[in-house]
Motif scaffolding. Structure first.
Motif, PDB file in Angstrom:
ATOM      1  N   MET A   1     -54.835 -35.549   5.450  1.00 28.07           N
ATOM      2  CA  MET A   1     -54.396 -34.433   6.243  1.00 28.07           C
ATOM      3  C   MET A   1     -53.869 -33.507   5.073  1.00 28.07           C
ATOM      4  SD  MET A   1     -52.777 -35.465   9.807  1.00 28.07           S
ATOM      5  CE  MET A   1     -53.211 -34.009  10.496  1.00 28.07           C
ATOM      6  N   GLU A   2     -54.659 -33.426   3.740  1.00 26.15           N
ATOM      7  CA  GLU A   2     -54.229 -32.242   2.702  1.00 26.15           C
ATOM      8  C   GLU A   2     -54.430 -31.163   3.154  1.00 26.15           C
ATOM      9  OE1 GLU A   2     -55.850 -33.058  -1.142  1.00 26.15           O
ATOM     10  OE2 GLU A   2     -55.377 -35.297  -0.973  1.00 26.15           O
ATOM     11  N   PHE A   3     -55.416 -30.918   4.122  1.00 24.32           N
ATOM     12  CA  PHE A   3     -55.634 -29.212   4.586  1.00 24.32           C
ATOM     13  C   PHE A   3     -54.340 -28.934   5.293  1.00 24.32           C
ATOM     14  CE2 PHE A   3     -56.251 -31.989   8.358  1.00 24.32           C
ATOM     15  CZ  PHE A   3     -55.862 -31.231   9.555  1.00 24.32           C
ATOM     16  N   MET A   4     -53.319 -29.951   5.868  1.00 26.31           N
ATOM     17  CA  MET A   4     -52.193 -29.467   6.290  1.00 26.31           C
ATOM     18  C   MET A   4     -50.978 -29.296   5.227  1.00 26.31           C
ATOM     19  SD  MET A   4     -52.030 -31.110  10.149  1.00 26.31           S
ATOM     20  CE  MET A   4     -50.117 -30.501  10.272  1.00 26.31           C
ATOM     21  N   GLY A   5     -51.165 -29.529   4.013  1.00 30.68           N
ATOM     22  CA  GLY A   5     -50.279 -29.519   3.044  1.00 30.68           C
ATOM     23  C   GLY A   5     -49.538 -30.982   2.658  1.00 30.68           C
ATOM     24  N   LEU A   6     -50.445 -31.844   3.201  1.00 28.21           N
ATOM     25  CA  LEU A   6     -49.648 -33.123   2.965  1.00 28.21           C
ATOM     26  C   LEU A   6     -50.527 -33.724   1.620  1.00 28.21           C
ATOM     27  CD1 LEU A   6     -49.072 -32.796   6.114  1.00 28.21           C
ATOM     28  CD2 LEU A   6     -48.601 -35.196   6.000  1.00 28.21           C
ATOM     29  N   LYS A   7     -49.797 -34.319   0.727  1.00 30.50           N
ATOM     30  CA  LYS A   7     -50.495 -35.087  -0.403  1.00 30.50           C
ATOM     31  C   LYS A   7     -49.906 -36.325  -0.847  1.00 30.50           C
ATOM     32  CE  LYS A   7     -52.817 -34.154  -4.591  1.00 30.50           C
ATOM     33  NZ  LYS A   7     -53.152 -33.144  -5.910  1.00 30.50           N
ATOM     34  N   LEU A   8     -50.387 -37.550  -0.973  1.00 31.63           N
ATOM     35  CA  LEU A   8     -49.946 -38.821  -0.861  1.00 31.63           C
ATOM     36  C   LEU A   8     -49.669 -39.070  -2.529  1.00 31.63           C
ATOM     37  CD1 LEU A   8     -48.995 -41.386   0.557  1.00 31.63           C
ATOM     38  CD2 LEU A   8     -51.029 -42.228   0.050  1.00 31.63           C
TER      39      LEU A   8
ATOM     40  N   ASP B   1     -47.206 -47.435  -2.031  1.00 30.42           N
ATOM     41  CA  ASP B   1     -47.305 -48.578  -2.200  1.00 30.42           C
ATOM     42  C   ASP B   1     -45.697 -49.444  -2.564  1.00 30.42           C
ATOM     43  OD1 ASP B   1     -49.919 -48.475  -1.364  1.00 30.42           O
ATOM     44  OD2 ASP B   1     -50.446 -48.576  -3.702  1.00 30.42           O
ATOM     45  N   ALA B   2     -45.034 -48.579  -3.449  1.00 34.24           N
ATOM     46  CA  ALA B   2     -43.896 -49.285  -3.724  1.00 34.24           C
ATOM     47  C   ALA B   2     -42.606 -48.990  -2.567  1.00 34.24           C
ATOM     48  CB  ALA B   2     -43.186 -48.385  -4.958  1.00 34.24           C
ATOM     49  N   GLY B   3     -42.880 -48.468  -1.580  1.00 32.66           N
ATOM     50  CA  GLY B   3     -42.049 -48.251  -0.404  1.00 32.66           C
ATOM     51  C   GLY B   3     -41.002 -47.221  -0.755  1.00 32.66           C
ATOM     52  N   GLU B   4     -41.120 -46.222  -1.780  1.00 30.79           N
ATOM     53  CA  GLU B   4     -40.453 -45.324  -2.102  1.00 30.79           C
ATOM     54  C   GLU B   4     -39.958 -44.449  -0.877  1.00 30.79           C
ATOM     55  OE1 GLU B   4     -40.938 -43.577  -5.875  1.00 30.79           O
ATOM     56  OE2 GLU B   4     -41.236 -45.394  -6.835  1.00 30.79           O
ATOM     57  N   THR B   5     -38.637 -43.625  -1.066  1.00 27.42           N
ATOM     58  CA  THR B   5     -38.514 -42.638   0.068  1.00 27.42           C
ATOM     59  C   THR B   5     -39.151 -41.601   0.120  1.00 27.42           C
ATOM     60  OG1 THR B   5     -35.909 -43.284  -0.136  1.00 27.42           O
ATOM     61  CG2 THR B   5     -36.507 -41.320   0.950  1.00 27.42           C
ATOM     62  N   ARG B   6     -39.682 -40.949  -1.168  1.00 28.74           N
ATOM     63  CA  ARG B   6     -40.288 -39.678  -1.235  1.00 28.74           C
ATOM     64  C   ARG B   6     -41.711 -40.077  -1.598  1.00 28.74           C
ATOM     65  NH1 ARG B   6     -38.191 -34.498  -4.694  1.00 28.74           N
ATOM     66  NH2 ARG B   6     -39.796 -32.954  -3.650  1.00 28.74           N
ATOM     67  N   ILE B   7     -42.740 -40.025  -0.756  1.00 29.12           N
ATOM     68  CA  ILE B   7     -43.955 -40.348  -1.152  1.00 29.12           C
ATOM     69  C   ILE B   7     -45.193 -39.453  -0.868  1.00 29.12           C
ATOM     70  CG2 ILE B   7     -43.433 -42.703  -0.122  1.00 29.12           C
ATOM     71  CD1 ILE B   7     -45.233 -41.977   2.357  1.00 29.12           C
ATOM     72  N   GLY B   8     -44.722 -38.067  -1.028  1.00 30.65           N
ATOM     73  CA  GLY B   8     -45.734 -37.189  -1.093  1.00 30.65           C
ATOM     74  C   GLY B   8     -45.315 -36.033  -2.132  1.00 30.65           C
ATOM     75  N   THR B   9     -46.564 -35.425  -2.712  1.00 31.40           N
ATOM     76  CA  THR B   9     -46.374 -34.585  -3.684  1.00 31.40           C
ATOM     77  C   THR B   9     -46.962 -33.131  -3.435  1.00 31.40           C
ATOM     78  OG1 THR B   9     -48.601 -35.079  -4.424  1.00 31.40           O
ATOM     79  CG2 THR B   9     -46.687 -36.392  -5.434  1.00 31.40           C
ATOM     80  N   GLY B  10     -47.242 -32.949  -2.063  1.00 32.16           N
ATOM     81  CA  GLY B  10     -47.794 -31.600  -1.559  1.00 32.16           C
ATOM     82  C   GLY B  10     -46.729 -30.715  -1.365  1.00 32.16           C
ATOM     83  N   PRO B  11     -46.830 -29.319  -0.943  1.00 37.72           N
ATOM     84  CA  PRO B  11     -46.153 -28.621  -0.252  1.00 37.72           C
ATOM     85  C   PRO B  11     -45.341 -28.869   0.829  1.00 37.72           C
ATOM     86  CG  PRO B  11     -48.272 -27.831   0.168  1.00 37.72           C
ATOM     87  CD  PRO B  11     -48.389 -29.166  -0.782  1.00 37.72           C
ATOM     88  N   VAL B  12     -45.713 -29.910   1.787  1.00 39.07           N
ATOM     89  CA  VAL B  12     -44.822 -30.497   2.746  1.00 39.07           C
ATOM     90  C   VAL B  12     -44.385 -31.771   2.550  1.00 39.07           C
ATOM     91  CG1 VAL B  12     -45.296 -31.307   5.125  1.00 39.07           C
ATOM     92  CG2 VAL B  12     -46.569 -29.492   4.387  1.00 39.07           C
TER      93      VAL B  12
END
Length: 380
Positions: A333-340, A346-357
């Motif tokens: 769903m990168e077209f919606m601003g989500l980028k993993l 994989d490490a189960g961290e709190t923040r797992i996105g790098t995109g604008p969303v």
């Protein structure tokens, strides 16, 4: 020296939390009795696991009391807080569970047959064990009470809406907790447009704008929306009419929709996502494919309801622990601003996105929300 006990009763488990009574309750002990039935066992977080044998909710509560007794250390349990799945039209705030209130809640059992009877069974068991303590009910439907009309109604004759046939939404106690975390730790995101995905054996998603629920995937009952462990999720009502025409009665249809559908029905293997992810059976893969598809479809719809999207939060057993599911949802769903951020995911961290969303993983804590409600009642 006073304490609060919280009880979160399901069909096969009784979760508990013991808290020191204060404005922000302090956790003393947490755990659950699981596998209620012939082979129940007690699991205390960070402590013992003990086989109990045959147990219903009353027996489970007795075992819990034995486990908490050494930790109470002279404290008196002044209040017991309960998760109650369905509050209907009458209950939008935590409520003292008097007999008239319980009578109204019993009438809602057909709308949540996997939960409501067990929620109330825990209340009756706690009343016997703590006759002098205040019993407080917290309702999963309460968080969604102020939806706009268009998100609450069905296109049926209006008289049925007035009678209570409407979209209530569920998992509200979990959404309440996640929203409190956003308010504390992510204040700018809290002010924005967030979709929270509570993914577990029961699953739903909620559009939250400026801290308020505006739409949920669940509706009149806990069947609608996403496919779940054994529940169907969204279904064409014409399918149910077809089953009726084939001779299935209401009980048979209800049993199938609640107990033999969802991941379990699609895969023919298990309701447990861990089992399906480990399986090489093509039916397991198909069940997962459908599960991810529905999450993506609902995510797009909920973002549209809010006029955009600033963040996504995963919680619940699958949402918190199944990195492959999160990866498939976010990665497509990168077209919606989500980028993993694959490594963070994989490490189960709190923040797992790098995109604008923003994309977060926040473990939910329904018991703490319940404990806060009891504390508010006792300290008022």
């Amino acid at each position: 020296m006073s304490a609060i006990l919280t009880l979160n009763a399901g069909s096969s488990s009784l979760k508990f939390g013991l808290y020191h009574l204060s404005e922000e309750p302090e956790l003393l002990l947490k755990g659950q009795v699981e596998n209620l039935g012939p082979l129940a066992r007690l699991k205390v977080k960070g402590g013992e696991t003990r086989e109990i044998g045959p147990a219903d909710h009353a027996v489970a509560l007795h075992e819990i009391l034995q486990a908490i007794e050494p930790v109470l250390d002279g404290r008196v349990v002044l209040g017991v807080g309960h998760r109650v799945v369905h509050g209907g039209m009458n209950f939008g705030e935590p409520e003292v569970l008097t007999e008239p209130v319980l009578a109204k809640l019993r009438t809602l059992e057909p709308l949540a047959p996997l939960h409501q009877p067990h929620n109330l069974a825990a209340v009756y068991a706690a009343q016997k064990e703590f006759p002098e303590s205040v019993q407080i009910g917290c309702f999963d439907t309460a968080f969604h009470r102020h939806h706009p009309f268009v998100n609450d109604t069905y296109a049926l004759p209006y008289k049925y809406y007035e009678q209570g046939v409407r979209r209530y939404g569920f998992h509200g106690i979990s959404y309440d907790y996640i929203t409190s975390c956003l308010r504390r730790d992510w204040p700018e995101l809290y002010k924005g447009r967030v979709v929270v995905a509570h993914l577990g054996n029961g699953a739903s998603m909620c559009a939250i704008k400026a801290g308020q629920s505006v739409s949920s995937t669940m509706g009149f009952s806990a069947l609608d929306g996403l496919p779940m462990g054994s529940r169907c999720g969204q279904i064409d009502p014409g399918v149910l009419l077809y089953f009726m025409a084939q001779g299935m009665d209401a009980n048979a249809i209800s049993d199938m929709l609640y107990n033999d559908s969802g991941l379990k029905g699609l895969s023919g293997i298990s309701h447990d996502m861990r089992t399906l992810l480990d399986s090489d059976d093509p039916h397991a893969a198909q069940a997962i494919d459908y599960y991810v598809f529905r999450i993506k479809r609902e995510l797009g719809a909920l973002a549209t309801v809010m006029g955009g999207l600033d963040g996504v939060v995963f919680c619940g057993g699958i949402g918190e622990h199944a990195a492959p599911i999160r990866a498939r949802v976010v990665g497509e769903m990168e077209f919606m601003g989500l980028k993993l951020d694959a490594a963070a995911n994989d490490a189960g961290e709190t923040r797992i996105g790098t995109g604008p969303v923003e994309v977060l993983v926040i473990p939910t804590d329904e018991e703490r929300v319940i404990a806060r409600s009891v504390a508010d009642a006792l300290l008022a």
